[in-house]
Motif scaffolding. Structure first.
Motif, mmCIF file in Angstrom:
data_model
loop_
_atom_site.group_PDB
_atom_site.id
_atom_site.type_symbol
_atom_site.label_atom_id
_atom_site.label_comp_id
_atom_site.label_asym_id
_atom_site.label_seq_id
_atom_site.Cartn_x
_atom_site.Cartn_y
_atom_site.Cartn_z
ATOM 1 N N LEU A 220 -5.029 38.110 28.599
ATOM 2 C CA LEU A 220 -4.509 37.015 29.404
ATOM 3 C C LEU A 220 -3.154 37.338 30.030
ATOM 4 C CD1 LEU A 220 -5.469 34.024 27.079
ATOM 5 C CD2 LEU A 220 -6.776 35.060 28.957
ATOM 6 N N GLY A 221 -2.644 38.506 29.781
ATOM 7 C CA GLY A 221 -1.361 38.909 30.343
ATOM 8 C C GLY A 221 -1.170 40.402 30.149
ATOM 9 N N PRO A 222 -0.041 40.932 30.609
ATOM 10 C CA PRO A 222 0.195 42.357 30.457
ATOM 11 C C PRO A 222 0.489 42.752 29.005
ATOM 12 C CG PRO A 222 2.142 41.282 31.321
ATOM 13 C CD PRO A 222 1.077 40.233 31.272
ATOM 14 N N VAL A 223 0.282 44.012 28.725
ATOM 15 C CA VAL A 223 0.628 44.559 27.402
ATOM 16 C C VAL A 223 2.099 44.996 27.483
ATOM 17 C CG1 VAL A 223 0.155 46.313 25.675
ATOM 18 C CG2 VAL A 223 -1.718 45.343 27.039
ATOM 19 N N VAL A 224 2.957 44.351 26.676
ATOM 20 C CA VAL A 224 4.388 44.638 26.731
ATOM 21 C C VAL A 224 4.890 45.022 25.341
ATOM 22 C CG1 VAL A 224 4.763 43.069 28.663
ATOM 23 C CG2 VAL A 224 4.972 42.210 26.319
ATOM 24 N N SER A 225 6.022 45.728 25.311
ATOM 25 C CA SER A 225 6.676 46.013 24.024
ATOM 26 C C SER A 225 7.653 44.879 23.737
ATOM 27 C CB SER A 225 7.420 47.345 24.076
ATOM 28 O OG SER A 225 8.457 47.312 25.041
ATOM 29 N N MET A 226 7.937 44.646 22.457
ATOM 30 C CA MET A 226 8.778 43.524 22.073
ATOM 31 C C MET A 226 9.756 43.981 20.982
ATOM 32 S SD MET A 226 7.488 39.704 21.011
ATOM 33 C CE MET A 226 6.672 39.493 22.609
ATOM 34 N N THR A 227 11.050 43.899 21.318
ATOM 35 C CA THR A 227 12.098 44.246 20.342
ATOM 36 C C THR A 227 12.493 43.014 19.559
ATOM 37 O OG1 THR A 227 12.930 45.970 21.829
ATOM 38 C CG2 THR A 227 14.411 45.223 20.085
ATOM 39 N N LEU A 228 12.617 43.174 18.227
ATOM 40 C CA LEU A 228 12.845 42.022 17.350
ATOM 41 C C LEU A 228 14.301 41.981 16.872
ATOM 42 C CD1 LEU A 228 9.555 42.247 15.267
ATOM 43 C CD2 LEU A 228 9.991 41.066 17.438
ATOM 44 N N GLY A 232 13.122 45.457 14.178
ATOM 45 C CA GLY A 232 12.073 46.429 14.447
ATOM 46 C C GLY A 232 11.579 46.264 15.875
ATOM 47 N N GLU A 233 10.454 46.880 16.169
ATOM 48 C CA GLU A 233 9.874 46.809 17.513
ATOM 49 C C GLU A 233 8.364 46.890 17.417
ATOM 50 O OE1 GLU A 233 10.101 49.118 21.861
ATOM 51 O OE2 GLU A 233 11.196 49.869 20.108
ATOM 52 N N VAL A 234 7.700 46.073 18.216
ATOM 53 C CA VAL A 234 6.234 46.137 18.341
ATOM 54 C C VAL A 234 5.936 46.798 19.675
ATOM 55 C CG1 VAL A 234 4.077 44.841 18.364
ATOM 56 C CG2 VAL A 234 5.998 44.038 16.971
ATOM 57 N N ASP A 235 5.199 47.929 19.649
ATOM 58 C CA ASP A 235 5.002 48.719 20.871
ATOM 59 C C ASP A 235 4.120 48.002 21.903
ATOM 60 O OD1 ASP A 235 6.528 50.846 19.830
ATOM 61 O OD2 ASP A 235 4.816 51.527 18.639
ATOM 62 N N GLY A 236 3.166 47.190 21.407
ATOM 63 C CA GLY A 236 2.276 46.491 22.344
ATOM 64 C C GLY A 236 2.004 45.069 21.900
ATOM 65 N N VAL A 237 2.311 44.102 22.760
ATOM 66 C CA VAL A 237 2.036 42.687 22.472
ATOM 67 C C VAL A 237 1.329 42.111 23.699
ATOM 68 C CG1 VAL A 237 3.007 40.430 21.918
ATOM 69 C CG2 VAL A 237 4.093 42.515 21.012
ATOM 70 N N ALA A 238 0.155 41.492 23.456
ATOM 71 C CA ALA A 238 -0.610 40.907 24.588
ATOM 72 C C ALA A 238 -1.420 39.722 24.078
ATOM 73 C CB ALA A 238 -1.522 41.947 25.210
ATOM 74 N N LEU A 280 9.006 37.033 15.971
ATOM 75 C CA LEU A 280 7.811 36.997 16.833
ATOM 76 C C LEU A 280 7.472 35.556 17.226
ATOM 77 C CD1 LEU A 280 5.606 39.704 15.071
ATOM 78 C CD2 LEU A 280 6.457 39.792 17.419
ATOM 79 N N ARG A 281 7.541 34.633 16.297
ATOM 80 C CA ARG A 281 7.238 33.238 16.604
ATOM 81 C C ARG A 281 8.248 32.674 17.596
ATOM 82 N NH1 ARG A 281 6.651 32.915 10.992
ATOM 83 N NH2 ARG A 281 8.499 31.554 10.860
ATOM 84 N N GLU A 282 9.551 33.084 17.416
ATOM 85 C CA GLU A 282 10.564 32.608 18.346
ATOM 86 C C GLU A 282 10.325 33.123 19.763
ATOM 87 O OE1 GLU A 282 14.206 33.828 16.584
ATOM 88 O OE2 GLU A 282 14.239 32.214 15.070
ATOM 89 N N LYS A 283 9.654 34.285 19.877
ATOM 90 C CA LYS A 283 9.349 34.848 21.202
ATOM 91 C C LYS A 283 8.030 34.313 21.764
ATOM 92 C CE LYS A 283 12.032 39.108 20.753
ATOM 93 N NZ LYS A 283 12.832 38.959 21.981
ATOM 94 N N GLY A 284 7.414 33.340 21.069
ATOM 95 C CA GLY A 284 6.230 32.674 21.603
ATOM 96 C C GLY A 284 4.915 33.165 21.064
ATOM 97 N N VAL A 285 4.915 34.127 20.140
ATOM 98 C CA VAL A 285 3.661 34.622 19.571
ATOM 99 C C VAL A 285 3.171 33.603 18.550
ATOM 100 C CG1 VAL A 285 2.555 36.486 18.295
ATOM 101 C CG2 VAL A 285 4.370 36.999 19.953
#
Length: 337
Positions: A220-228, A232-238, A280-285
């Motif tokens: 439903l959207g692009p695959v993006v990386s997400m810094t926490l 840490g960091e998640v390389d792909g979030v979609a 992650l929840r704060e970033k909308g996941v």
């Protein structure tokens, strides 16, 4: 002509009148060696203690004898003054005086014997002093040789210390150069890791899309990386929608090669970490999420580790190896289908 008591008294009176003659008489009566005895004795070591006590006793004896002689001379003078009236008494007194002079002579003989023993003791002390001096000279020579050897060894130690300091300075300089090289190497490795990471992530995105599409799902959207925020960091979030209408999020970590510890670290540092889940929840996941570990190559133990951890395993060449199961970020654990 014999030296009588009267002569002695006359000599005594003359010495009383002329004290300066006493030293001359002493110089005549005493030998040069005896005159030097007090001076020699003062220079002896503490071993002369017993001898000094003996000399003190001898001095007291001589003083007593001198006092006795003086007393006898005084008595003799009085006796001679009363001689005319008391001849018989004088003869008896002279007999007594002769007897006492015999005792004095015996005492003098014993004194001379003591003086002789004293001379022997002084000679023995002189011999001991000579031996001590020889021992001192030998010890001094030994000490000088030891001091010379010690100074030589100290000089060697000082030179060794100087060489060591030079080596330390060289080592410090070498360590500085190594640190500089390590800094450049770390910078190079960081840039290399960024290049490799970007390359892996570039391979991850088409592999992830292909797997989702093969399952009938839609991103439903692009695959993006997400810094926490430093956690840490998640390389792909979609965000994804599956054919049955369920919607959720894909969380992907990308590795050049997937080891069992890669899966364990993903679970520990992201999926079950309270701060990471909150970020992650704060970033909308939102729940549910499907965790996936992607790799260019896969260690043979990784599939079993992924299956045990309930985490998906995706290969760039073979596609999905272990399908993921949904997880809850609220609960920090996987959910049953």
């Amino acid at each position: 002509m014999a030296f009588t008591v009267r002569d002695f008294e006359d000599l005594t009176r003359l010495l009383d009148k002329h004290p300066e003659w006493l030293e001359a008489l002493r110089q005549r009566l005493l030998t040069k060696e005896l005159l030097q005895v007090p001076k020699t004795l003062r220079g002896l070591s503490t071993r002369m203690g017993k001898v000094e006590k003996s000399l003190e006793s001898l001095s007291q004896t001589v003083q007593t004898l001198a006092q006795s002689v003086a007393a006898l001379a005084e008595a003799q003078r009085r006796h001679y003054e009363e001689f005319a009236a008391h001849r018989q008494e004088f003869l008896a007194y002279r007999q007594e005086t002769d007897r006492r002079f015999a005792e004095l002579a015996e005492a003098q003989r014993r004194t001379e014997e003591r003086v002789g023993r004293l001379e022997e003791a002084v000679a023995a002390l002189a011999e001991a002093q000579r031996r001590h001096y020889e021992e001192f000279a030998a010890h001094r020579q030994e000490f000088l040789a030891y001091r010379e050897e010690t100074e030589r060894r100290f000089a060697e130690l000082a030179e060794a210390q100087r060489q060591t300091q030079l080596q330390i300075q060289e080592l410090v300089q070498t360590v500085g150069e190594i640190r500089s090289d390590l800094g450049h190497m770390r910078s190079t490795l960081d840039r290399f890791a960024q290049v490799i990471g970007s390359a892996v992530e570039e391979r991850m995105i088409p592999a992830l899309r292909a797997w989702v599409e093969s399952q009938g799902g839609t991103l439903l959207g692009p695959v993006v990386s997400m810094t926490l925020d430093g956690i840490g960091e998640v390389d792909g979030v979609a965000q994804v929608r599956w054919p049955d209408g369920r919607e959720g999020w894909l969380l992907v970590t990308a590795k050049t090669k997937v080891w069992p510890r890669s899966i364990e670290e993903f679970v520990k540092e992201i999926l079950t970490h309270p701060q990471a889940r909150r970020a992650l929840r704060e970033k909308g996941v939102r729940d549910p999420v499907w965790p996936v570990v992607f790799g260019l190559t896969i260690d043979d133990r990784a599939p079993k580790a992924a299956d045990t951890a309930k985490v998906g395993l995706l290969s760039s060449q073979e596609g999905i190896i272990v399908p993921p199961v949904p997880w809850s970020l609220e609960q920090g654990t996987f959910l049953s289908d």
